[in-house]
Design a protein around this motif. Structure first.
Motif, PDB file in Angstrom:
ATOM      1  N   MET A  60       7.151  -6.145   4.070  1.00 48.26           N
ATOM      2  CA  MET A  60       6.888  -5.913   5.476  1.00 48.26           C
ATOM      3  C   MET A  60       5.771  -4.890   5.647  1.00 48.26           C
ATOM      4  O   MET A  60       4.847  -5.110   6.408  1.00 48.26           O
ATOM      5  N   ALA A  61       5.869  -3.768   4.943  1.00 45.34           N
ATOM      6  CA  ALA A  61       4.843  -2.728   5.051  1.00 45.34           C
ATOM      7  C   ALA A  61       3.528  -3.219   4.477  1.00 45.34           C
ATOM      8  O   ALA A  61       2.459  -2.929   5.029  1.00 45.34           O
ATOM      9  N   VAL A  62       3.591  -3.998   3.382  1.00 42.92           N
ATOM     10  CA  VAL A  62       2.368  -4.529   2.781  1.00 42.92           C
ATOM     11  C   VAL A  62       1.694  -5.490   3.757  1.00 42.92           C
ATOM     12  O   VAL A  62       0.473  -5.467   3.922  1.00 42.92           O
ATOM     13  N   SER A  63       2.485  -6.315   4.422  1.00 39.87           N
ATOM     14  CA  SER A  63       1.942  -7.245   5.406  1.00 39.87           C
ATOM     15  C   SER A  63       1.280  -6.492   6.556  1.00 39.87           C
ATOM     16  O   SER A  63       0.195  -6.873   7.012  1.00 39.87           O
ATOM     17  N   PHE A  64       1.918  -5.430   7.023  1.00 39.27           N
ATOM     18  CA  PHE A  64       1.350  -4.632   8.111  1.00 39.27           C
ATOM     19  C   PHE A  64       0.031  -4.002   7.684  1.00 39.27           C
ATOM     20  O   PHE A  64      -0.947  -4.025   8.423  1.00 39.27           O
TER      21      PHE A  64
END
Length: 157
Positions: free
Chosen positions: A1-5
């Protein structure tokens, strides 16, 4: 999720904000170089087509592993001064494709514009008719209320 953001944030910064600022800097030169202007036009045309394609194909490609990272790499490749990929991709892929289908695209756009104009005109006519009906109904109600308030006053004199 953080990587996608983070990937989305980097794509926004490196795919849109930085190229937009560099394009601005090119436009604001006293004597902008035509070659640089053409490069940025090609970049923005490609980015627009890629963005439109992504909106339609998102459900089929967004699940692929490293999709966001690949998109980020592509947009950096397109504008990076060492690769100048926008010129290559535009000249070798997009331009020939659009040139081969230009007549069909133009015909489709003309039909779409005609349909949009017809739909707009019919919706506008319907809105005017509805507005006219509303105004007549409001005037009738005001008139009947005025007559109702005058009638008892006139009978008392």
């Amino acid at each position: 999720m953080a990587v996608s953001f983070i990937t989305r944030l980097l794509t926004l910064a490196l795919g849109y904000a930085y190229p937009a600022y560099d394009c601005y800097k090119t436009l604001e030169l006293n004597q902008p170089q035509m070659e640089q202007l053409l490069f940025w036009c090609k970049y923005w045309v490609l980015l627009a087509f890629l963005t439109a394609f992504e909106r339609f194909a998102d459900c089929t490609v967004s699940w692929l592993p490293m999709y966001g990272e690949a998109k980020l790499a592509l947009v950096v490749y397109l504008w990076h001064p060492k690769t100048m990929g926008a010129g290559r991709v535009y000249d070798e892929f997009l331009r020939p494709f659009l040139a081969a289908h230009e007549a069909d695209i133009d015909r489709g756009l003309l039909e779409l514009r005609a349909r949009a104009a017809d739909a707009t005109a019919s919706h506008l006519q319907a809105a005017v008719a509805l507005g006219r009906e509303f105004l007549f109904e409001a005037a009738r109600r005001v008139s009947s209320r005025l007559q109702a308030t005058r009638s008892p006053a006139g009978q008392g004199q």
